[in-house]
Enzyme design. Structure first.
Site, short mmCIF file in Angstrom:
data_model
loop_
_atom_site.label_atom_id
_atom_site.label_comp_id
_atom_site.label_asym_id
_atom_site.label_seq_id
_atom_site.Cartn_x
_atom_site.Cartn_y
_atom_site.Cartn_z
N ASN A 1 0.85 -1.20 0.00
CA ASN A 1 0.00 0.00 0.00
C ASN A 1 0.88 1.24 0.00
O ASN A 1 1.93 1.25 0.66
CB ASN A 1 -0.87 -0.02 1.27
CG ASN A 1 -1.86 1.14 1.34
OD1 ASN A 1 -2.30 1.65 0.32
ND2 ASN A 1 -2.18 1.55 2.55
N HIS B 1 1.08 5.32 0.99
CA HIS B 1 0.38 6.20 1.94
C HIS B 1 1.08 7.56 1.97
O HIS B 1 2.31 7.62 2.05
CB HIS B 1 0.37 5.57 3.34
CG HIS B 1 -0.44 6.36 4.31
ND1 HIS B 1 -1.82 6.39 4.27
CD2 HIS B 1 -0.08 7.20 5.31
CE1 HIS B 1 -2.26 7.19 5.23
NE2 HIS B 1 -1.22 7.70 5.88
N SER C 1 5.10 6.82 2.37
CA SER C 1 5.49 5.46 2.77
C SER C 1 4.91 4.44 1.82
O SER C 1 3.83 4.63 1.25
CB SER C 1 4.95 5.13 4.17
OG SER C 1 5.34 6.10 5.12
N ASP D 1 -3.13 0.88 7.97
CA ASP D 1 -1.79 1.40 7.64
C ASP D 1 -0.76 1.03 8.71
O ASP D 1 0.13 1.82 9.04
CB ASP D 1 -1.84 2.94 7.46
CG ASP D 1 -2.75 3.33 6.31
OD1 ASP D 1 -2.76 2.61 5.30
OD2 ASP D 1 -3.44 4.36 6.42
C1 GAR Z 1 -2.22 8.74 -2.81
O1 GAR Z 1 -1.57 9.81 -2.19
C2 GAR Z 1 -2.30 7.55 -1.89
O2 GAR Z 1 -1.18 7.39 -1.10
C3 GAR Z 1 -3.47 7.92 -1.05
O3 GAR Z 1 -4.41 8.37 -1.97
C4 GAR Z 1 -3.70 9.04 -3.02
C5 GAR Z 1 -4.20 8.53 -4.34
O4 GAR Z 1 -3.83 9.38 -5.37
N1 GAR Z 1 -3.93 6.80 -0.27
C6 GAR Z 1 -4.33 6.89 0.99
O5 GAR Z 1 -4.42 7.95 1.59
C7 GAR Z 1 -4.69 5.57 1.62
N2 GAR Z 1 -4.74 5.69 3.04
P1 GAR Z 1 -3.98 8.94 -6.89
O6 GAR Z 1 -5.38 8.33 -7.04
O7 GAR Z 1 -3.85 10.21 -7.67
O8 GAR Z 1 -2.89 7.97 -7.19
#
Ligand code: GAR
Length: 201
Positions: free
Chosen positions: A106, A108, A135, A144
């Site tokens: 995952n 984050h 991360s 997480d």
């Molecule tokens: C990313 O920053 C990812 O790490 C986060 O959502 C965003 C997705 O962006 N995920 C979380 O916060 C999960 N806890 P994207 O759809 O533009 O790749």
């Protein structure tokens, strides 16, 4: 060649970066399918790259377990070596994690274990910290909470809002993700060795 399934909920900008990396002939992994829990905008990236996709709409299931069972059925069709949660804003049910661990990672937008959960960027800003981060972790059955595979600090600027800070974190996330997938593919990073036992049920 390592085969990868990517699961998303949103814009899929990190997915796109991985698709671009995987299109390079010397990159040792290929994205074989993209899945989503809704009609996510990011599915358009899969289509553009000619990668199959599927949607398992969260709203159509009465429980997390039933949704997870269907997600597992879809993933089984593609038999990916690795599953990347790239902005999937749903917790996987423990049964699905147990089935695929340690092959789920995952990304984050925070320096875990700092600021876990759905609002890692917002929570870092609210806490007034001088730096946050990005991360890549191994997924376990917590929020997480899995072992960190790679992470890097990102400074918080006085002028930052959630949007500008997230926009500076994402390129770091992408670089870390592409590198972790590459290291898993080459065998340099062994996910089984990074794993901790899951919580007994
Ligand atoms: C990313 O920053 C990812 O790490 C986060 O959502 C965003 C997705 O962006 N995920 C979380 O916060 C999960 N806890 P994207 O759809 O533009 O790749």
């Amino acid at each position: 060649m390592l085969t990868v399934a990517v699961l998303i909920s949103g814009a899929g900008s990190n997915l796109r970066a991985l698709l671009e990396a995987a299109a390079e002939p010397d990159y040792p992994a290929r994205v074989v399918v993209v899945g989503a829990d809704r009609e996510a905008d990011g599915l358009a990236h899969a289509e553009e790259f000619g990668i199959p996709s599927f949607t398992v709409p969260w709203r159509e299931f009465t429980s997390r377990e039933e949704w997870g069972d269907e997600l597992g059925t879809q993933l089984d069709v593609w038999k990916p070596d690795l599953i990347v949660l790239s902005g999937l804003m749903r917790l996987l049910p423990p049964s699905l994690v147990a089935r695929f661990t340690p092959r789920i990672i995952n990304t984050h937008p925070a320096y875990l274990p700092e600021f876990p959960g759905a609002h890692g960027v917002r929570d870092a800003l609210a806490a007034g910290v001088a730096q946050t981060g990005a991360s890549v972790i191994l997924v376990d059955d917590g929020i997480d909470s899995g072992p960190v595979l790679a992470q890097e600090r990102v400074p918080v600027l006085d002028s930052d809002d959630e949007h500008t800070l997230h926009d500076r974190i994402k390129p770091v996330e992408r670089r870390l993700l592409i590198d972790v997938v590459r290291r898993v593919a080459t065998g340099e990073l062994e996910l089984a060795a990074a794993r901790r036992p899951l919580t007994p049920s």
